[in-house]
Design a protein around this motif. Structure first.
Motif, mmCIF file in Angstrom:
data_model
loop_
_atom_site.group_PDB
_atom_site.id
_atom_site.type_symbol
_atom_site.label_atom_id
_atom_site.label_comp_id
_atom_site.label_asym_id
_atom_site.label_seq_id
_atom_site.Cartn_x
_atom_site.Cartn_y
_atom_site.Cartn_z
ATOM 1 N N ARG A 196 0.844 -1.185 0.000
ATOM 2 C CA ARG A 196 0.000 0.000 0.000
ATOM 3 C C ARG A 196 0.885 1.243 0.000
ATOM 4 N NH1 ARG A 196 -4.023 -1.051 4.992
ATOM 5 N NH2 ARG A 196 -3.858 -3.298 4.948
ATOM 6 N N ARG A 197 0.332 2.311 -0.527
ATOM 7 C CA ARG A 197 1.072 3.575 -0.496
ATOM 8 C C ARG A 197 0.848 4.219 0.866
ATOM 9 N NH1 ARG A 197 0.122 7.211 -5.525
ATOM 10 N NH2 ARG A 197 1.948 8.151 -4.592
ATOM 11 N N VAL A 198 1.933 4.385 1.604
ATOM 12 C CA VAL A 198 1.853 4.996 2.923
ATOM 13 C C VAL A 198 2.952 6.034 3.077
ATOM 14 C CG1 VAL A 198 0.824 2.982 4.049
ATOM 15 C CG2 VAL A 198 3.307 3.229 4.025
ATOM 16 N N ALA A 199 2.694 6.971 3.967
ATOM 17 C CA ALA A 199 3.727 7.913 4.392
ATOM 18 C C ALA A 199 4.038 7.564 5.839
ATOM 19 C CB ALA A 199 3.230 9.343 4.275
ATOM 20 N N VAL A 200 5.325 7.597 6.181
ATOM 21 C CA VAL A 200 5.743 7.280 7.540
ATOM 22 C C VAL A 200 6.441 8.493 8.133
ATOM 23 C CG1 VAL A 200 7.142 5.775 8.987
ATOM 24 C CG2 VAL A 200 5.982 4.829 6.989
#
Length: 67
Positions: free
Chosen positions: A31-35
């Motif tokens: 999945r496309r996530v920002a951390v």
């Protein structure tokens, strides 16, 4: 084991846990996530080499497309 915060919730992880390891542990893969780590965005290219530390605060945000 060490304690961190993930999206405001306490979590125990191994002492050599990277951001990539954490995402696998949380079953967030593909999945496309920002951390965000301690209020700083971590580029995806650094997820495997960024090792978490005791009491780190991690925020994981899912990218949602719209139109």
């Amino acid at each position: 084991m060490m304690n961190i915060q993930v999206n405001g919730e306490p979590k125990q992880v191994s002492s050599d846990c990277s951001i990539t390891d954490l995402l696998l542990l949380l079953e967030i893969t593909g999945r496309r996530v920002a951390v965000e780590l301690n209020k700083e965005i971590v580029p995806k290219s650094l997820h495997t080499t960024t090792i978490l530390q005791e009491n780190d605060c991690v925020e994981v945000v899912h990218a949602i497309g719209g139109g």
